[in-house]
Write a protein that holds these residues in place. Structure first.
Motif, PDB file in Angstrom:
ATOM      1  N   UNK A  78       0.823  -1.220   0.000  1.00  0.00           N
ATOM      2  CA  UNK A  78       0.000   0.000   0.000  1.00  0.00           C
ATOM      3  C   UNK A  78       0.853   1.264   0.000  1.00  0.00           C
ATOM      4  N   UNK A  79       1.967   1.202  -0.700  1.00  0.00           N
ATOM      5  CA  UNK A  79       2.906   2.322  -0.701  1.00  0.00           C
ATOM      6  C   UNK A  79       2.292   3.543  -1.377  1.00  0.00           C
ATOM      7  N   UNK A  80       2.388   4.700  -0.686  1.00  0.00           N
ATOM      8  CA  UNK A  80       1.759   5.915  -1.193  1.00  0.00           C
ATOM      9  C   UNK A  80       2.371   7.140  -0.531  1.00  0.00           C
ATOM     10  N   UNK A  81       2.043   8.307  -1.083  1.00  0.00           N
ATOM     11  CA  UNK A  81       2.382   9.589  -0.470  1.00  0.00           C
ATOM     12  C   UNK A  81       1.176  10.495  -0.661  1.00  0.00           C
ATOM     13  N   UNK A  82       0.820  11.274   0.388  1.00  0.00           N
ATOM     14  CA  UNK A  82      -0.427  12.038   0.303  1.00  0.00           C
ATOM     15  C   UNK A  82      -0.369  13.301   1.143  1.00  0.00           C
ATOM     16  N   UNK A  83      -1.242  14.237   0.780  1.00  0.00           N
ATOM     17  CA  UNK A  83      -1.446  15.469   1.527  1.00  0.00           C
ATOM     18  C   UNK A  83      -2.819  15.991   1.161  1.00  0.00           C
ATOM     19  N   UNK A  84      -3.256  17.081   1.795  1.00  0.00           N
ATOM     20  CA  UNK A  84      -4.586  17.618   1.541  1.00  0.00           C
ATOM     21  C   UNK A  84      -4.549  19.112   1.335  1.00  0.00           C
ATOM     22  N   UNK A  85      -5.351  19.590   0.371  1.00  0.00           N
ATOM     23  CA  UNK A  85      -5.424  21.027   0.150  1.00  0.00           C
ATOM     24  C   UNK A  85      -6.263  21.672   1.231  1.00  0.00           C
ATOM     25  N   UNK A  86      -5.948  22.890   1.572  1.00  0.00           N
ATOM     26  CA  UNK A  86      -6.709  23.598   2.584  1.00  0.00           C
ATOM     27  C   UNK A  86      -7.598  24.670   2.006  1.00  0.00           C
ATOM     28  N   UNK A  87      -7.620  24.812   0.686  1.00  0.00           N
ATOM     29  CA  UNK A  87      -8.426  25.893   0.127  1.00  0.00           C
ATOM     30  C   UNK A  87      -8.814  25.620  -1.316  1.00  0.00           C
ATOM     31  N   UNK A  88     -10.088  25.345  -1.516  1.00  0.00           N
ATOM     32  CA  UNK A  88     -10.711  25.454  -2.828  1.00  0.00           C
ATOM     33  C   UNK A  88     -10.196  24.521  -3.909  1.00  0.00           C
ATOM     34  N   UNK A  90      -8.666  21.332  -6.411  1.00  0.00           N
ATOM     35  CA  UNK A  90      -7.536  21.088  -7.295  1.00  0.00           C
ATOM     36  C   UNK A  90      -8.028  21.012  -8.738  1.00  0.00           C
ATOM     37  N   UNK A  91      -7.276  21.647  -9.618  1.00  0.00           N
ATOM     38  CA  UNK A  91      -7.592  21.629 -11.053  1.00  0.00           C
ATOM     39  C   UNK A  91      -6.735  20.616 -11.796  1.00  0.00           C
ATOM     40  N   UNK A  92      -5.417  20.620 -11.530  1.00  0.00           N
ATOM     41  CA  UNK A  92      -4.513  19.702 -12.209  1.00  0.00           C
ATOM     42  C   UNK A  92      -3.351  19.341 -11.296  1.00  0.00           C
ATOM     43  N   UNK A  93      -2.738  18.197 -11.561  1.00  0.00           N
ATOM     44  CA  UNK A  93      -1.583  17.722 -10.786  1.00  0.00           C
ATOM     45  C   UNK A  93      -0.542  17.187 -11.762  1.00  0.00           C
ATOM     46  N   UNK A 138     -10.739  19.486 -11.509  1.00  0.00           N
ATOM     47  CA  UNK A 138     -11.817  20.459 -11.272  1.00  0.00           C
ATOM     48  C   UNK A 138     -12.738  20.097 -10.106  1.00  0.00           C
ATOM     49  N   UNK A 139     -12.145  19.875  -8.948  1.00  0.00           N
ATOM     50  CA  UNK A 139     -12.904  19.604  -7.727  1.00  0.00           C
ATOM     51  C   UNK A 139     -12.667  20.749  -6.757  1.00  0.00           C
ATOM     52  N   UNK A 140     -13.739  21.297  -6.213  1.00  0.00           N
ATOM     53  CA  UNK A 140     -13.615  22.420  -5.286  1.00  0.00           C
ATOM     54  C   UNK A 140     -13.605  21.932  -3.850  1.00  0.00           C
ATOM     55  N   UNK A 141     -13.209  22.802  -2.942  1.00  0.00           N
ATOM     56  CA  UNK A 141     -13.220  22.488  -1.515  1.00  0.00           C
ATOM     57  C   UNK A 141     -11.954  21.777  -1.071  1.00  0.00           C
ATOM     58  N   UNK A 162       0.732  21.376  -8.388  1.00  0.00           N
ATOM     59  CA  UNK A 162      -0.727  21.337  -8.572  1.00  0.00           C
ATOM     60  C   UNK A 162      -1.253  22.743  -8.727  1.00  0.00           C
ATOM     61  N   UNK A 163      -2.401  22.863  -9.356  1.00  0.00           N
ATOM     62  CA  UNK A 163      -3.124  24.120  -9.436  1.00  0.00           C
ATOM     63  C   UNK A 163      -4.415  23.974  -8.655  1.00  0.00           C
ATOM     64  N   UNK A 164      -4.798  25.029  -7.959  1.00  0.00           N
ATOM     65  CA  UNK A 164      -6.051  25.035  -7.194  1.00  0.00           C
ATOM     66  C   UNK A 164      -7.198  25.368  -8.130  1.00  0.00           C
ATOM     67  N   UNK A 165      -8.415  25.107  -7.667  1.00  0.00           N
ATOM     68  CA  UNK A 165      -9.584  25.305  -8.516  1.00  0.00           C
ATOM     69  C   UNK A 165     -10.809  25.613  -7.685  1.00  0.00           C
ATOM     70  N   UNK A 166     -11.605  26.551  -8.158  1.00  0.00           N
ATOM     71  CA  UNK A 166     -12.963  26.720  -7.663  1.00  0.00           C
ATOM     72  C   UNK A 166     -13.787  27.337  -8.763  1.00  0.00           C
ATOM     73  N   UNK A 167     -15.088  27.341  -8.599  1.00  0.00           N
ATOM     74  CA  UNK A 167     -15.966  27.938  -9.580  1.00  0.00           C
ATOM     75  C   UNK A 167     -15.910  29.460  -9.473  1.00  0.00           C
TER      76      UNK A 167
END
Length: 249
Positions: A78-88, A90-93, A138-141, A162-167
């Motif tokens: 289950x090898x992985x690396x992860x983090x979470x955005x705190x604002x609005x 992600x559009x692209x990674x 294109x997922x917000x939040x 990554x780029x952030x995204x919101x409507x």
């Protein structure tokens, strides 16, 4: 082992809200002696979590890795690396991928956002640098961004951007959600929307595991079966999706 931490984006409003973050893995504390599970504070004070990872082995394949990178072990670990955005959202990674060690076999990773696959890289078995990009996410939040190894061979990950995204402001008001009380200790929360139509609610715990999936026709969501902790609520109404952080005390 928590997979959820916050990435801080600098945002500015245009028709789409866009910003960029990056991770070079310069600050990881992994060595080449063994694989480990843990976390480190990376670029811009972003905390990254890793499972069954080690260092880049000094770029022994001479692939052109610039400085340090992170090697994922294999899918069975289950090898992985992860983090979470705190604002609005992600559009692209985009990320760089390299072959780990010299054993023959395809190397490939899969990108997940909110525990939902966004696509896999092209399989490779050479010593070159490979760029893996996923556009139009294109997922917000608040969103969980995770990279998983899908093969039995080691693959090195470096320079995630990554780029952030919101409507736009006008569109976002039509799908505006509020969650209260938050934090809650009452066994329920209210989910208020602009038009009071049914809302599909999916909740994820700090490991990225789905713990609740329901469709609300009223404003009250029963969370009495969830333990105290931090959760991510994915809220969908009329094709519009956003996510909210929920704290249960």
């Amino acid at each position: 082992m928590k997979k959820i931490y916050f990435l801080l984006f600098t945002l500015c409003f245009t028709n789409l809200l866009l910003a960029q973050g990056s991770e070079s893995f310069t600050n990881h504390d992994l060595s080449g002696t063994s694989y480990a599970t843990g976390s480190f504070v990376g670029d811009n004070n972003i905390t990254w979590n890793y499972v069954a990872c080690r260092d880049e082995n000094g770029d022994s394949n001479n692939a052109g890795i610039d400085g340090k990178a992170l090697m994922l072990r294999r899918s069975s670990d289950n090898s992985s690396v992860s983090a979470q955005s705190g604002a609005n959202g992600v559009k692209s990674v985009t990320m760089k991928l390299y072959k780990g060690f010299t054993g023959a076999g395809g190397r490939q990773v899969e990108l997940f956002v909110n525990n939902v696959s966004q696509g896999s890289s092209i399989s490779f078995d050479d010593n070159g640098e490979h760029i893996f990009t996923v556009d139009n996410i294109n997922i917000v939040g608040d969103v969980v961004i995770e990279v998983r190894n899908t093969t039995s061979k080691q693959v090195i990950v470096d320079d995630i951007t990554w780029t952030a995204y919101t409507l736009s402001t006008d569109t976002f008001k039509q799908s505006e959600f509020s969650v209260f009380p938050n934090p809650t200790s009452n066994g329920f929360v209210n989910i208020k929307t602009a038009n009071n139509q049914p809302v599909t609610v999916v909740a994820y715990d700090v490991l990225g595991k789905q713990v609740l999936n329901t469709k609300l026709t009223t404003s009250r969501l029963n969370v009495s079966n969830l333990k105290a902790g931090v959760y991510i609520l994915k809220l969908t109404q009329n094709g519009a999706t956003t996510t909210k952080k929920l704290v249960i005390e």
